[in-house]
Write a protein that holds these residues in place. Structure first.
Motif, PDB file in Angstrom:
ATOM      1  N   PHE A  26       0.842  -1.182   0.000  1.00 28.87           N
ATOM      2  CA  PHE A  26       0.000   0.000   0.000  1.00 28.87           C
ATOM      3  C   PHE A  26       0.887   1.245   0.000  1.00 28.87           C
ATOM      4  O   PHE A  26       2.018   1.216   0.504  1.00 28.87           O
ATOM      5  N   GLU A  27       0.371   2.323  -0.538  1.00 27.62           N
ATOM      6  CA  GLU A  27       1.034   3.620  -0.435  1.00 27.62           C
ATOM      7  C   GLU A  27       0.411   4.353   0.745  1.00 27.62           C
ATOM      8  O   GLU A  27      -0.800   4.566   0.774  1.00 27.62           O
ATOM      9  N   VAL A  28       1.209   4.725   1.733  1.00 29.42           N
ATOM     10  CA  VAL A  28       0.688   5.274   2.985  1.00 29.42           C
ATOM     11  C   VAL A  28       1.172   6.703   3.200  1.00 29.42           C
ATOM     12  O   VAL A  28       2.366   7.000   3.079  1.00 29.42           O
ATOM     13  N   THR A  29       0.220   7.598   3.501  1.00 27.91           N
ATOM     14  CA  THR A  29       0.541   8.945   3.979  1.00 27.91           C
ATOM     15  C   THR A  29       0.154   8.993   5.445  1.00 27.91           C
ATOM     16  O   THR A  29      -1.006   8.752   5.798  1.00 27.91           O
ATOM     17  N   TRP A  30       1.123   9.306   6.304  1.00 25.66           N
ATOM     18  CA  TRP A  30       0.881   9.314   7.746  1.00 25.66           C
ATOM     19  C   TRP A  30       0.970  10.728   8.278  1.00 25.66           C
ATOM     20  O   TRP A  30       1.971  11.412   8.091  1.00 25.66           O
ATOM     21  N   VAL A  31      -0.106  11.187   8.940  1.00 25.17           N
ATOM     22  CA  VAL A  31      -0.108  12.484   9.607  1.00 25.17           C
ATOM     23  C   VAL A  31      -0.475  12.260  11.064  1.00 25.17           C
ATOM     24  O   VAL A  31      -1.104  11.256  11.415  1.00 25.17           O
ATOM     25  N   THR A  32      -0.102  13.196  11.919  1.00 29.33           N
ATOM     26  CA  THR A  32      -0.253  12.995  13.365  1.00 29.33           C
ATOM     27  C   THR A  32      -1.265  13.929  14.011  1.00 29.33           C
ATOM     28  O   THR A  32      -1.376  13.967  15.235  1.00 29.33           O
ATOM     29  N   SER A  33      -2.010  14.689  13.219  1.00 33.56           N
ATOM     30  CA  SER A  33      -2.968  15.642  13.787  1.00 33.56           C
ATOM     31  C   SER A  33      -4.090  15.917  12.799  1.00 33.56           C
ATOM     32  O   SER A  33      -3.983  15.619  11.602  1.00 33.56           O
ATOM     33  N   LEU A  34      -5.159  16.514  13.308  1.00 29.27           N
ATOM     34  CA  LEU A  34      -6.268  16.895  12.436  1.00 29.27           C
ATOM     35  C   LEU A  34      -5.851  18.002  11.479  1.00 29.27           C
ATOM     36  O   LEU A  34      -6.251  18.018  10.319  1.00 29.27           O
ATOM     37  N   SER A  35      -5.049  18.936  11.985  1.00 28.53           N
ATOM     38  CA  SER A  35      -4.589  20.022  11.116  1.00 28.53           C
ATOM     39  C   SER A  35      -3.758  19.464   9.964  1.00 28.53           C
ATOM     40  O   SER A  35      -3.855  19.936   8.826  1.00 28.53           O
ATOM     41  N   PRO A  74     -13.982   4.924   2.422  1.00 30.62           N
ATOM     42  CA  PRO A  74     -14.111   4.138   3.650  1.00 30.62           C
ATOM     43  C   PRO A  74     -13.204   4.659   4.765  1.00 30.62           C
ATOM     44  O   PRO A  74     -12.063   5.052   4.502  1.00 30.62           O
ATOM     45  N   VAL A  75     -13.722   4.640   5.985  1.00 29.63           N
ATOM     46  CA  VAL A  75     -12.958   5.091   7.151  1.00 29.63           C
ATOM     47  C   VAL A  75     -13.007   4.008   8.220  1.00 29.63           C
ATOM     48  O   VAL A  75     -14.088   3.538   8.596  1.00 29.63           O
ATOM     49  N   ILE A  76     -11.836   3.618   8.696  1.00 26.19           N
ATOM     50  CA  ILE A  76     -11.729   2.694   9.834  1.00 26.19           C
ATOM     51  C   ILE A  76     -11.227   3.502  11.021  1.00 26.19           C
ATOM     52  O   ILE A  76     -10.168   4.123  10.949  1.00 26.19           O
ATOM     53  N   MET A  77     -11.992   3.493  12.112  1.00 24.57           N
ATOM     54  CA  MET A  77     -11.600   4.242  13.302  1.00 24.57           C
ATOM     55  C   MET A  77     -10.794   3.366  14.255  1.00 24.57           C
ATOM     56  O   MET A  77     -11.115   2.188  14.455  1.00 24.57           O
ATOM     57  N   ARG A 111      -9.472  -6.142   7.599  1.00 27.85           N
ATOM     58  CA  ARG A 111     -10.597  -5.199   7.566  1.00 27.85           C
ATOM     59  C   ARG A 111     -10.418  -4.174   6.449  1.00 27.85           C
ATOM     60  O   ARG A 111     -11.394  -3.749   5.821  1.00 27.85           O
ATOM     61  N   ILE A 112      -9.186  -3.769   6.213  1.00 27.13           N
ATOM     62  CA  ILE A 112      -8.905  -2.857   5.103  1.00 27.13           C
ATOM     63  C   ILE A 112      -9.301  -3.499   3.784  1.00 27.13           C
ATOM     64  O   ILE A 112      -9.970  -2.885   2.938  1.00 27.13           O
ATOM     65  N   ARG A 113      -8.922  -4.742   3.606  1.00 23.33           N
ATOM     66  CA  ARG A 113      -9.220  -5.429   2.347  1.00 23.33           C
ATOM     67  C   ARG A 113     -10.715  -5.628   2.156  1.00 23.33           C
ATOM     68  O   ARG A 113     -11.217  -5.555   1.025  1.00 23.33           O
ATOM     69  N   VAL A 114     -11.441  -5.868   3.240  1.00 23.52           N
ATOM     70  CA  VAL A 114     -12.896  -5.981   3.154  1.00 23.52           C
ATOM     71  C   VAL A 114     -13.495  -4.672   2.653  1.00 23.52           C
ATOM     72  O   VAL A 114     -14.329  -4.652   1.740  1.00 23.52           O
ATOM     73  N   GLN A 115     -13.060  -3.566   3.220  1.00 22.20           N
ATOM     74  CA  GLN A 115     -13.592  -2.265   2.812  1.00 22.20           C
ATOM     75  C   GLN A 115     -13.256  -1.945   1.354  1.00 22.20           C
ATOM     76  O   GLN A 115     -14.098  -1.435   0.606  1.00 22.20           O
TER      77      GLN A 115
END
Length: 221
Positions: A26-35, A74-77, A111-115
């Motif tokens: 997967f290509e992942v972008t990781w951020v640590t805040s809402l901003s 899709p959003v997984i919390m 769960r990611i693959r299901v979504q």
């Protein structure tokens, strides 16, 4: 390569999830805040992994804005909250799935693959057609076909079915359905939703629209 937006402020967990998903192609972008998340153009992502508690706010607030802007991604919390009420709040805010910390990376991957499979299965085409298995909605002509046969729908039945079909496998609360289909100004009751579900089941299939206890309904893709 499918792109995932990870919003997680725990450095160890965030790094672990990011590294694992990258190893799974997967290509992942990781951020640590809402901003940080708000600076990302989310349209290009196939899935969002969202932490509940972040240093500058709550993930559910971001999620509500995300859905109000019309995004169906899709959003997984992810959360340390394990109470049922917290799960209900997360799902009612628009989450497709919910995982309680700690969890195994392989379960998250599953769960990611299901979504992602569900998104592929339910596609909105450029010609204005929503197609989910044996259900086809023509958004331009407002025609409904079930197992290739036309089905007569009232205006509200069509609007309700369209809302469900454009959010496959996502639990929608009765209040959200009332707001988006009828509008709060018309003052309908939640019983109106239940009645329309019964009517749609009679016209289509009992199994198509699933009751989600304590929340509302979802269309099974």
């Amino acid at each position: 390569m499918e792109k995932i937006l990870l919003i997680e402020d725990d450095n160890n967990l965030g790094q672990s999830i990011s590294d694992f998903l990258i190893s799974e192609q997967f290509e992942v972008t990781w951020v640590t805040s809402l901003s940080g998340a708000k600076k990302v153009k989310t349209d290009g992502y196939h899935l969002v992994i969202l932490d509940w508690m972040l240093p500058d706010g709550q993930g559910v607030d971001f999620l509500r804005d995300f859905r109000n802007d019309g995004s169906q991604t899709p959003v997984i919390m992810l959360t340390a909250k394990s109470d049922l009420i917290d799960k209900v709040v997360g799902l009612e805010s628009g989450a497709n799935d919910y995982m309680t910390k700690p969890f195994e990376p392989r379960e998250l991957l599953a769960r990611i693959r299901v979504q992602l499979r569900q998104v592929d299965h339910s596609k909105v085409q450029d010609k204005g057609v929503v197609e989910i298995s044996d259900l086809v909605l023509n958004l331009d002509t407002r025609e409904v076909f079930w197992m290739k046969s036309p089905v007569e729908m009232t205006k509200m039945e069509f609007d309700f079915l369209r809302l469900l079909a454009e959010n496959p496998n996502r639990a929608l609360s009765r209040d959200e359905i009332l707001n988006k289909v009828w509008g709060y100004d018309s003052y309908p009751s939640t019983r109106t939703v239940d009645t329309h579900v019964l009517q749609l089941r009679q016209k289509l299939s009992d199994e198509l629209i699933e009751t989600v206890r304590g929340i509302g309904y979802k269309l099974r893709a």
